[in-house]
Structures are given as C-alpha cells and as structure tokens.
Design a protein around this motif. Structure first.
Motif, PDB file in Angstrom:
ATOM      1  N   HIS A  10      42.791  48.512  39.959  1.00 48.32           N
ATOM      2  CA  HIS A  10      44.152  48.979  40.284  1.00 48.32           C
ATOM      3  C   HIS A  10      45.045  49.063  39.049  1.00 48.32           C
ATOM      4  CE1 HIS A  10      44.357  44.561  40.408  1.00 48.32           C
ATOM      5  NE2 HIS A  10      45.544  44.741  39.875  1.00 48.32           N
TER       6      HIS A  10
ATOM      7  N   CYS B 226      44.354  49.461  46.604  1.00 48.28           N
ATOM      8  CA  CYS B 226      44.401  50.782  45.959  1.00 48.28           C
ATOM      9  C   CYS B 226      43.225  51.671  46.350  1.00 48.28           C
ATOM     10  CB  CYS B 226      44.453  50.620  44.439  1.00 48.28           C
ATOM     11  SG  CYS B 226      42.890  50.120  43.686  1.00 48.28           S
TER      12      CYS B 226
ATOM     13  N   CYS C 219      41.473  44.677  48.194  1.00 44.28           N
ATOM     14  CA  CYS C 219      41.842  45.856  47.390  1.00 44.28           C
ATOM     15  C   CYS C 219      42.770  46.760  48.210  1.00 44.28           C
ATOM     16  CB  CYS C 219      40.577  46.617  46.998  1.00 44.28           C
ATOM     17  SG  CYS C 219      40.914  48.249  46.291  1.00 44.28           S
TER      18      CYS C 219
HETATM   19 FE1  FES Z   1      42.246  47.908  44.282  1.00 42.40          FE
HETATM   20 FE2  FES Z   1      42.705  45.755  42.765  1.00 42.40          FE
HETATM   21  S1  FES Z   1      43.885  46.470  44.403  1.00 42.40           S
HETATM   22  S2  FES Z   1      41.058  47.185  42.605  1.00 42.40           S
END
Ligand code: FES
Length: 79
Positions: free
Chosen positions: A40, A27, A25
């Motif tokens: 995201h 974000c 992830c």
């Molecule tokens: Fe953060 Fe997908 S990049 S939830």
C-alpha cells in the motif's frame, strides 16, 4: 479517497486465533491476501487492524468494498 483494487470477488475464510492481531489489506495490492504485505506504500491507504476476540473462522473481505472492514458484508454480490 483512493480506490482499492479488487483481488477477489468473494471473502477469504481464515481460521484466526484468540488474542492474535491481523492486518487486513485495504488497498487490494497485497500478494498475501487478505493480509497486508506493505504494497500500500504510496497509495494513501493503510491496513485495518483486526484483533481476534476468540479462535474461530472469520470471513475477511476480498473485494475491499465492505462497509464492515475488515469483514465481509456481502458487498461482493453487488459487483
Ligand atoms: Fe494493502 Fe497494505 S493495505 S498491502
């Protein structure tokens, strides 16, 4: 460039398996840190693919400030 959230101020220690793909992830919104759960959507950010070259413990960035995504580079120490 969108600014990621900071879900943790330390890396996540994860045992990875050789050949397996992981979506880190970027974000900071995922509820399944350090991996992407689709949160995201609409942020303009996307997960980073990591393919384990061997089975071992990996330190995935938790602060989302690393310059070596998806791995920790020590940036959390400057927050
Ligand atoms: Fe953060 Fe997908 S990049 S939830």
């Amino acid at each position: 460039m969108p600014t990621p959230e900071i879900p943790a101020q330390e890396p996540y220690s994860i045992q990875v398996e050789e050949g397996k793909k992981y979506f880190w992830c970027a974000c900071g919104k995922s509820a399944k840190q350090p991996f992407c759960d689709g949160s995201h959507a609409g942020t303009g950010m996307a997960p980073t693919l990591y393919t384990a070259d061997k089975s071992r413990t990996v330190f995935f960035c938790g602060c989302k400030q690393t310059d070596k995504a998806p791995l920790c580079d020590g940036s959390h120490a400057k927050l």
